[in-house]
Design a protein around this motif. Structure first.
Motif, PDB file in Angstrom:
ATOM      1  N   LEU A   1      31.486  42.736  31.007  1.00  0.00           N
ATOM      2  CA  LEU A   1      32.512  42.433  30.013  1.00  0.00           C
ATOM      3  C   LEU A   1      33.918  42.753  30.513  1.00  0.00           C
ATOM      4  O   LEU A   1      34.890  42.116  30.107  1.00  0.00           O
ATOM      5  N   TRP A   2      34.040  43.727  31.404  1.00  0.00           N
ATOM      6  CA  TRP A   2      35.345  44.091  31.952  1.00  0.00           C
ATOM      7  C   TRP A   2      35.949  42.963  32.787  1.00  0.00           C
ATOM      8  O   TRP A   2      37.154  42.955  33.053  1.00  0.00           O
ATOM      9  N   GLU A   3      35.111  41.994  33.205  1.00  0.00           N
ATOM     10  CA  GLU A   3      35.628  40.880  33.995  1.00  0.00           C
ATOM     11  C   GLU A   3      36.437  39.898  33.153  1.00  0.00           C
ATOM     12  O   GLU A   3      37.247  39.139  33.686  1.00  0.00           O
ATOM     13  N   ARG A   4      36.226  39.906  31.843  1.00  0.00           N
ATOM     14  CA  ARG A   4      36.957  38.958  31.001  1.00  0.00           C
ATOM     15  C   ARG A   4      38.477  39.150  31.094  1.00  0.00           C
ATOM     16  O   ARG A   4      39.207  38.180  31.348  1.00  0.00           O
TER      17      ARG A   4
ATOM     18  N   LEU B   1      33.208  51.335  34.180  1.00  0.00           N
ATOM     19  CA  LEU B   1      33.851  50.048  34.441  1.00  0.00           C
ATOM     20  C   LEU B   1      34.442  49.452  33.164  1.00  0.00           C
ATOM     21  O   LEU B   1      35.556  48.931  33.161  1.00  0.00           O
ATOM     22  N   LEU B   2      33.701  49.552  32.062  1.00  0.00           N
ATOM     23  CA  LEU B   2      34.210  49.025  30.796  1.00  0.00           C
ATOM     24  C   LEU B   2      35.345  49.875  30.237  1.00  0.00           C
ATOM     25  O   LEU B   2      36.203  49.375  29.520  1.00  0.00           O
ATOM     26  N   GLY B   3      35.330  51.159  30.549  1.00  0.00           N
ATOM     27  CA  GLY B   3      36.340  52.051  30.012  1.00  0.00           C
ATOM     28  C   GLY B   3      37.587  52.172  30.848  1.00  0.00           C
ATOM     29  O   GLY B   3      38.503  52.931  30.497  1.00  0.00           O
ATOM     30  N   GLN B   4      37.667  51.412  31.934  1.00  0.00           N
ATOM     31  CA  GLN B   4      38.835  51.503  32.809  1.00  0.00           C
ATOM     32  C   GLN B   4      40.051  50.835  32.177  1.00  0.00           C
ATOM     33  O   GLN B   4      39.943  50.079  31.211  1.00  0.00           O
ATOM     34  N   ASP B   5      41.207  51.123  32.735  1.00  0.00           N
ATOM     35  CA  ASP B   5      42.452  50.512  32.273  1.00  0.00           C
ATOM     36  C   ASP B   5      42.542  49.104  32.855  1.00  0.00           C
ATOM     37  O   ASP B   5      42.680  48.931  34.060  1.00  0.00           O
ATOM     38  N   LEU B   6      42.442  48.090  32.017  1.00  0.00           N
ATOM     39  CA  LEU B   6      42.481  46.688  32.438  1.00  0.00           C
ATOM     40  C   LEU B   6      43.814  46.029  32.101  1.00  0.00           C
ATOM     41  O   LEU B   6      43.949  44.814  32.133  1.00  0.00           O
ATOM     42  N   ARG B   7      44.788  46.847  31.834  1.00  0.00           N
ATOM     43  CA  ARG B   7      46.118  46.365  31.455  1.00  0.00           C
ATOM     44  C   ARG B   7      46.741  45.490  32.547  1.00  0.00           C
ATOM     45  O   ARG B   7      46.642  45.774  33.740  1.00  0.00           O
ATOM     46  N   ASP B   8      47.397  44.422  32.114  1.00  0.00           N
ATOM     47  CA  ASP B   8      48.185  43.583  33.017  1.00  0.00           C
ATOM     48  C   ASP B   8      49.633  43.648  32.541  1.00  0.00           C
ATOM     49  O   ASP B   8      49.984  43.050  31.516  1.00  0.00           O
ATOM     50  N   PRO B   9      50.493  44.363  33.262  1.00  0.00           N
ATOM     51  CA  PRO B   9      51.871  44.568  32.797  1.00  0.00           C
ATOM     52  C   PRO B   9      52.709  43.296  32.762  1.00  0.00           C
ATOM     53  O   PRO B   9      53.782  43.284  32.157  1.00  0.00           O
ATOM     54  N   ARG B  10      52.243  42.240  33.378  1.00  0.00           N
ATOM     55  CA  ARG B  10      52.992  40.983  33.348  1.00  0.00           C
ATOM     56  C   ARG B  10      52.925  40.318  31.982  1.00  0.00           C
ATOM     57  O   ARG B  10      53.790  39.496  31.645  1.00  0.00           O
TER      58      ARG B  10
END
Length: 346
Positions: free
Chosen positions: A131-134, A213-222
Protein backbone atom coordinates in the motif's frame (compact mmCIF):
# COMPACT_ATOMS: atom_id res chain seq x y z
CA UNK A 1 -14.39 1.12 -2.43
CA UNK A 2 -15.63 -1.35 -4.98
CA UNK A 3 -16.55 -4.69 -3.51
CA UNK A 4 -15.96 -6.54 -6.75
CA UNK A 5 -14.13 -5.82 -10.01
CA UNK A 6 -16.13 -5.00 -13.13
CA UNK A 7 -15.50 -7.18 -16.14
CA UNK A 8 -12.65 -5.89 -18.28
CA UNK A 9 -14.86 -5.76 -21.37
CA UNK A 10 -16.98 -3.15 -19.61
CA UNK A 11 -14.05 -0.95 -18.80
CA UNK A 12 -11.78 -0.91 -21.81
CA UNK A 13 -11.36 1.32 -24.80
CA UNK A 14 -11.76 4.76 -26.32
CA UNK A 15 -14.74 5.66 -28.45
CA UNK A 16 -14.61 7.93 -31.49
CA UNK A 17 -17.42 10.46 -31.13
CA UNK A 18 -19.07 12.91 -33.44
CA UNK A 19 -17.20 16.17 -33.89
CA UNK A 20 -18.03 18.35 -30.91
CA UNK A 21 -16.35 20.91 -28.73
CA UNK A 22 -13.58 19.10 -26.85
CA UNK A 23 -12.63 22.48 -25.43
CA UNK A 24 -8.99 22.03 -26.39
CA UNK A 25 -8.36 19.03 -24.14
CA UNK A 26 -5.59 16.70 -25.25
CA UNK A 27 -5.43 13.09 -24.10
CA UNK A 28 -2.94 10.25 -24.24
CA UNK A 29 -1.97 7.13 -22.29
CA UNK A 30 1.60 6.24 -21.41
CA UNK A 31 3.42 3.39 -19.68
CA UNK A 32 6.25 3.86 -17.20
CA UNK A 33 8.59 0.89 -17.22
CA UNK A 34 9.45 -1.15 -14.16
CA UNK A 35 12.85 -0.47 -12.61
CA UNK A 36 14.81 -1.70 -9.62
CA UNK A 37 13.15 0.98 -7.45
CA UNK A 38 9.72 1.36 -9.09
CA UNK A 39 6.90 -0.79 -10.41
CA UNK A 40 5.45 -0.45 -13.91
CA UNK A 41 2.64 2.10 -14.22
CA UNK A 42 -0.04 2.82 -16.79
CA UNK A 43 -0.94 6.52 -16.77
CA UNK A 44 -3.67 8.58 -18.43
CA UNK A 45 -2.86 12.22 -19.26
CA UNK A 46 -5.15 15.16 -20.02
CA UNK A 47 -3.64 18.49 -21.01
CA UNK A 48 -4.40 21.82 -22.73
CA UNK A 49 -3.97 21.89 -26.49
CA UNK A 50 -4.73 24.20 -29.39
CA UNK A 51 -5.86 21.27 -31.56
CA UNK A 52 -9.51 20.45 -32.29
CA UNK A 53 -9.40 16.89 -33.70
CA UNK A 54 -9.67 13.90 -33.74
CA UNK A 55 -12.14 13.80 -30.87
CA UNK A 56 -12.51 10.70 -28.70
CA UNK A 57 -14.56 9.94 -25.61
CA UNK A 58 -12.13 9.18 -22.79
CA UNK A 59 -13.13 6.81 -20.04
CA UNK A 60 -16.32 5.67 -21.79
CA UNK A 61 -17.63 2.10 -21.75
CA UNK A 62 -20.97 0.30 -21.59
CA UNK A 63 -21.54 1.46 -18.02
CA UNK A 64 -20.10 4.99 -17.85
CA UNK A 65 -20.22 8.10 -19.99
CA UNK A 66 -16.86 9.48 -21.05
CA UNK A 67 -15.59 12.97 -21.78
CA UNK A 68 -14.54 14.44 -25.15
CA UNK A 69 -10.85 15.06 -25.79
CA UNK A 70 -8.40 15.14 -28.69
CA UNK A 71 -6.36 11.94 -28.90
CA UNK A 72 -2.57 12.47 -28.87
CA UNK A 73 -3.03 16.19 -29.51
CA UNK A 74 0.01 18.47 -29.75
CA UNK A 75 0.87 20.09 -26.45
CA UNK A 76 0.42 23.75 -25.61
CA UNK A 77 3.66 25.68 -25.34
CA UNK A 78 3.25 27.42 -22.01
CA UNK A 79 3.73 25.83 -18.57
CA UNK A 80 0.70 24.68 -16.59
CA UNK A 81 0.06 23.53 -13.02
CA UNK A 82 -0.20 19.77 -12.48
CA UNK A 83 -2.85 17.69 -10.69
CA UNK A 84 -2.32 13.98 -10.05
CA UNK A 85 -5.34 11.74 -9.40
CA UNK A 86 -5.56 8.54 -7.35
CA UNK A 87 -8.40 6.05 -7.84
CA UNK A 88 -10.08 3.91 -5.18
CA UNK A 89 -9.71 0.25 -4.30
CA UNK A 90 -10.44 -1.85 -7.40
CA UNK A 91 -11.03 1.29 -9.41
CA UNK A 92 -8.96 2.72 -12.28
CA UNK A 93 -7.91 5.96 -13.95
CA UNK A 94 -11.31 6.37 -15.59
CA UNK A 95 -13.14 6.93 -12.29
CA UNK A 96 -12.14 10.60 -11.97
CA UNK A 97 -11.88 11.30 -15.70
CA UNK A 98 -14.91 13.61 -15.48
CA UNK A 99 -13.00 15.79 -12.99
CA UNK A 100 -9.83 15.63 -15.09
CA UNK A 101 -11.55 17.25 -18.07
CA UNK A 102 -13.06 19.94 -15.83
CA UNK A 103 -9.60 20.81 -14.51
CA UNK A 104 -7.98 20.93 -17.95
CA UNK A 105 -10.61 23.46 -19.02
CA UNK A 106 -9.22 25.63 -16.23
CA UNK A 107 -5.62 25.27 -17.41
CA UNK A 108 -4.29 22.29 -15.44
CA UNK A 109 -2.38 19.27 -16.69
CA UNK A 110 -3.90 16.14 -15.12
CA UNK A 111 -2.38 12.68 -14.70
CA UNK A 112 -4.00 9.53 -13.33
CA UNK A 113 -2.08 6.27 -12.86
CA UNK A 114 -3.54 2.83 -12.33
CA UNK A 115 -2.17 1.61 -8.98
CA UNK A 116 -0.98 -2.01 -9.49
CA UNK A 117 -2.72 -4.59 -7.33
CA UNK A 118 -5.70 -2.39 -6.50
CA UNK A 119 -7.24 -1.72 -9.94
CA UNK A 120 -10.13 -3.18 -11.90
CA UNK A 121 -7.64 -4.90 -14.16
CA UNK A 122 -5.02 -5.98 -11.63
CA UNK A 123 -5.86 -7.39 -8.21
CA UNK A 124 -2.62 -9.27 -7.48
CA UNK A 125 -2.44 -9.71 -3.69
CA UNK A 126 1.32 -9.28 -3.58
CA UNK A 127 0.98 -5.83 -5.14
CA UNK A 128 -2.18 -4.84 -3.25
CA UNK A 129 -0.36 -5.42 0.04
CA UNK A 130 2.29 -2.86 -0.95
CA UNK A 131 0.00 0.00 0.00
CA UNK A 132 2.93 2.36 0.60
CA UNK A 133 3.64 2.20 -3.15
CA UNK A 134 0.46 4.13 -3.94
CA UNK A 135 1.82 7.53 -2.80
CA UNK A 136 5.12 6.65 -4.47
CA UNK A 137 3.25 6.01 -7.73
CA UNK A 138 2.03 9.61 -7.64
CA UNK A 139 5.51 10.92 -6.89
CA UNK A 140 6.89 8.93 -9.79
CA UNK A 141 4.27 10.38 -12.15
CA UNK A 142 5.25 13.86 -10.97
CA UNK A 143 8.92 13.01 -11.62
CA UNK A 144 8.16 11.82 -15.12
CA UNK A 145 6.01 14.74 -16.19
CA UNK A 146 8.27 17.43 -14.78
CA UNK A 147 11.24 15.83 -16.54
CA UNK A 148 9.49 15.12 -19.86
CA UNK A 149 7.58 18.20 -21.08
CA UNK A 150 6.96 16.58 -24.47
CA UNK A 151 4.28 14.35 -22.89
CA UNK A 152 1.78 16.92 -21.64
CA UNK A 153 3.60 20.24 -21.80
CA UNK A 154 5.84 22.06 -19.32
CA UNK A 155 4.74 21.76 -15.68
CA UNK A 156 4.88 24.55 -13.13
CA UNK A 157 6.85 22.74 -10.44
CA UNK A 158 5.64 24.98 -7.62
CA UNK A 159 1.95 24.44 -8.48
CA UNK A 160 1.25 20.73 -8.00
CA UNK A 161 -1.82 19.20 -6.31
CA UNK A 162 -3.07 15.66 -5.59
CA UNK A 163 -6.70 14.48 -5.53
CA UNK A 164 -7.89 11.02 -4.49
CA UNK A 165 -11.17 9.16 -4.10
CA UNK A 166 -11.80 6.38 -1.54
CA UNK A 167 -8.48 4.54 -1.07
CA UNK A 168 -7.12 7.29 -3.31
CA UNK A 169 -8.10 9.76 -0.58
CA UNK A 170 -5.99 7.71 1.82
CA UNK A 171 -3.19 7.78 -0.77
CA UNK A 172 -3.05 11.56 -1.16
CA UNK A 173 -3.29 12.05 2.62
CA UNK A 174 -0.25 9.78 3.01
CA UNK A 175 1.44 11.83 0.29
CA UNK A 176 0.78 14.89 2.47
CA UNK A 177 2.68 13.28 5.36
CA UNK A 178 0.14 11.15 7.25
CA UNK A 179 1.56 7.89 8.62
CA UNK A 180 -0.24 4.59 8.98
CA UNK A 181 -0.25 2.59 12.21
CA UNK A 182 -1.61 -0.96 12.38
CA UNK A 183 -1.98 -0.58 16.15
CA UNK A 184 -3.96 2.63 15.72
CA UNK A 185 -6.37 0.95 13.32
CA UNK A 186 -6.79 -2.04 15.65
CA UNK A 187 -7.68 0.25 18.54
CA UNK A 188 -10.14 2.23 16.43
CA UNK A 189 -11.80 -0.94 15.14
CA UNK A 190 -12.25 -2.23 18.67
CA UNK A 191 -14.07 0.99 19.57
CA UNK A 192 -15.99 1.43 16.31
CA UNK A 193 -16.12 -1.78 14.24
CA UNK A 194 -16.69 -1.42 10.51
CA UNK A 195 -16.67 -4.75 8.68
CA UNK A 196 -15.36 -3.30 5.43
CA UNK A 197 -12.67 -0.94 6.71
CA UNK A 198 -11.57 -3.09 9.64
CA UNK A 199 -11.22 -6.06 7.33
CA UNK A 200 -9.39 -4.17 4.61
CA UNK A 201 -5.84 -4.74 5.86
CA UNK A 202 -6.25 -8.54 5.91
CA UNK A 203 -8.04 -8.41 2.54
CA UNK A 204 -5.14 -6.48 1.05
CA UNK A 205 -2.71 -8.98 2.54
CA UNK A 206 -0.95 -6.42 4.73
CA UNK A 207 1.19 -8.29 7.26
CA UNK A 208 2.40 -6.97 10.66
CA UNK A 209 6.01 -7.00 9.49
CA UNK A 210 5.12 -4.42 6.83
CA UNK A 211 4.35 -1.77 9.46
CA UNK A 212 7.75 -0.09 9.05
CA UNK A 213 7.13 0.38 5.33
CA UNK A 214 3.52 1.50 5.69
CA UNK A 215 4.36 3.76 8.61
CA UNK A 216 7.18 5.60 6.87
CA UNK A 217 7.03 9.25 5.86
CA UNK A 218 5.75 9.23 2.25
CA UNK A 219 5.45 13.00 2.01
CA UNK A 220 6.23 14.68 -1.30
CA UNK A 221 7.12 18.33 -0.61
CA UNK A 222 6.49 19.30 -4.23
CA UNK A 223 2.75 18.81 -3.74
CA UNK A 224 1.26 22.00 -2.32
CA UNK A 225 -2.44 21.09 -2.07
CA UNK A 226 -4.46 17.93 -1.42
CA UNK A 227 -8.09 16.88 -1.95
CA UNK A 228 -9.67 13.81 -0.35
CA UNK A 229 -13.00 12.62 -1.80
CA UNK A 230 -14.85 10.31 0.60
CA UNK A 231 -11.73 8.48 1.73
CA UNK A 232 -11.59 5.17 3.57
CA UNK A 233 -9.00 3.72 5.98
CA UNK A 234 -8.57 7.14 7.63
CA UNK A 235 -8.55 5.80 11.16
CA UNK A 236 -5.26 4.03 10.55
CA UNK A 237 -3.38 7.34 10.41
CA UNK A 238 -1.64 8.50 13.57
CA UNK A 239 -2.99 11.65 15.20
CA UNK A 240 0.50 13.14 15.45
CA UNK A 241 1.24 12.75 11.74
CA UNK A 242 -2.12 14.25 10.74
CA UNK A 243 -1.58 17.22 13.04
CA UNK A 244 1.84 17.76 11.45
CA UNK A 245 0.61 18.15 7.86
CA UNK A 246 1.82 21.49 6.53
CA UNK A 247 -0.14 21.99 3.30
CA UNK A 248 -3.81 22.89 2.73
CA UNK A 249 -6.19 19.97 2.32
CA UNK A 250 -9.83 19.83 1.24
CA UNK A 251 -11.86 16.91 2.60
CA UNK A 252 -15.19 16.16 0.93
CA UNK A 253 -17.42 13.29 2.01
CA UNK A 254 -20.69 11.61 1.12
CA UNK A 255 -23.67 12.04 3.40
CA UNK A 256 -25.41 8.85 2.23
CA UNK A 257 -23.70 5.63 3.28
CA UNK A 258 -25.64 3.30 1.00
CA UNK A 259 -23.66 0.15 1.77
CA UNK A 260 -22.72 0.77 5.40
CA UNK A 261 -19.00 0.65 4.62
CA UNK A 262 -17.88 4.28 4.86
CA UNK A 263 -19.87 6.36 7.33
CA UNK A 264 -18.90 10.01 7.04
CA UNK A 265 -18.38 10.37 10.79
CA UNK A 266 -15.96 7.45 10.98
CA UNK A 267 -13.86 8.40 7.94
CA UNK A 268 -13.96 11.92 6.46
CA UNK A 269 -15.10 13.60 9.69
CA UNK A 270 -12.44 11.70 11.64
CA UNK A 271 -9.78 13.00 9.26
CA UNK A 272 -11.10 16.57 9.40
CA UNK A 273 -10.96 16.61 13.21
CA UNK A 274 -7.34 15.45 13.28
CA UNK A 275 -5.93 17.87 10.69
CA UNK A 276 -4.59 21.39 11.45
CA UNK A 277 -7.73 23.50 11.54
CA UNK A 278 -6.10 26.44 9.80
CA UNK A 279 -5.22 24.24 6.82
CA UNK A 280 -8.28 22.01 6.42
CA UNK A 281 -11.40 22.86 4.44
CA UNK A 282 -14.32 20.47 4.38
CA UNK A 283 -17.72 19.77 2.93
CA UNK A 284 -20.25 17.01 3.48
CA UNK A 285 -22.48 16.49 0.45
CA UNK A 286 -25.72 15.36 2.04
CA UNK A 287 -27.22 13.63 -1.00
CA UNK A 288 -24.03 12.04 -2.38
CA UNK A 289 -23.08 8.40 -2.00
CA UNK A 290 -19.53 7.04 -2.02
CA UNK A 291 -19.84 6.30 -5.74
CA UNK A 292 -21.23 9.72 -6.67
CA UNK A 293 -17.61 10.83 -7.09
CA UNK A 294 -17.17 8.37 -9.98
CA UNK A 295 -18.28 8.83 -13.59
CA UNK A 296 -21.90 9.32 -14.58
CA UNK A 297 -23.66 6.04 -15.35
CA UNK A 298 -25.45 5.47 -18.65
CA UNK A 299 -29.15 4.60 -18.90
CA UNK A 300 -29.46 0.86 -18.54
CA UNK A 301 -26.18 0.54 -16.65
CA UNK A 302 -27.85 -0.79 -13.50
CA UNK A 303 -29.63 -3.56 -15.39
CA UNK A 304 -26.44 -4.45 -17.23
CA UNK A 305 -24.44 -4.68 -14.02
CA UNK A 306 -27.12 -6.71 -12.27
CA UNK A 307 -26.83 -9.23 -15.09
CA UNK A 308 -23.08 -9.27 -15.68
CA UNK A 309 -21.62 -8.36 -12.26
CA UNK A 310 -24.28 -8.73 -9.54
CA UNK A 311 -23.57 -6.38 -6.64
CA UNK A 312 -21.68 -3.84 -8.71
CA UNK A 313 -24.88 -1.98 -9.63
CA UNK A 314 -24.28 -0.06 -6.40
CA UNK A 315 -21.73 2.08 -8.23
CA UNK A 316 -24.59 3.79 -10.08
CA UNK A 317 -26.53 4.63 -6.92
CA UNK A 318 -26.53 8.12 -5.43
CA UNK A 319 -28.54 9.56 -2.56
CA UNK A 320 -32.21 10.49 -2.73
CA UNK A 321 -31.59 14.04 -3.89
CA UNK A 322 -29.95 15.45 -7.00
CA UNK A 323 -28.49 13.77 -10.06
CA UNK A 324 -24.86 12.66 -10.19
CA UNK A 325 -24.27 15.37 -12.76
CA UNK A 326 -25.40 18.03 -10.26
CA UNK A 327 -23.21 16.50 -7.55
CA UNK A 328 -20.25 16.56 -9.94
CA UNK A 329 -20.86 20.26 -10.58
CA UNK A 330 -20.76 20.97 -6.85
CA UNK A 331 -17.58 18.94 -6.37
CA UNK A 332 -15.84 20.49 -9.37
CA UNK A 333 -16.73 24.02 -8.26
CA UNK A 334 -15.47 23.43 -4.72
CA UNK A 335 -12.28 21.74 -5.87
CA UNK A 336 -11.61 24.50 -8.42
CA UNK A 337 -12.07 27.22 -5.82
CA UNK A 338 -9.81 25.41 -3.38
CA UNK A 339 -7.03 24.88 -5.93
CA UNK A 340 -7.21 28.48 -7.16
CA UNK A 341 -6.52 29.61 -3.61
CA UNK A 342 -4.02 26.90 -2.61
CA UNK A 343 -1.91 27.04 -5.78
CA UNK A 344 -2.85 30.44 -7.28
CA UNK A 345 -1.94 31.36 -10.84
CA UNK A 346 1.54 32.75 -11.31
Amino acid sequence: MLKTALSAWMLAGLSIVNAQAAENIGFREIDLAQSAENRALHVALWYPTASTEPVVSTGENQVFFGGPAILDAPIAGQAHPLVVLSHGYRGNWRNLSWLATELVRQGYVVAAPNHPGTTSFDTRPEEAARLWERPRDLSRVIDHLTQNPALAGPVQGDRIAAIGHSLGGWTVTALAGARYSAQRLREECQLHPSPRICGLAPELGIAPEQQSLLGQDLRDPRVKAFVSLDLGFARGFTAQSLASIEQPILVMGAGVDINGDLPFQMESAHLIAQLPQDLVSSEKIADASHFSFMQKCKPGAVALLEKEAPGDEIICQDGDGRSREAIHRQVADRVSTFLAKAIPPQ
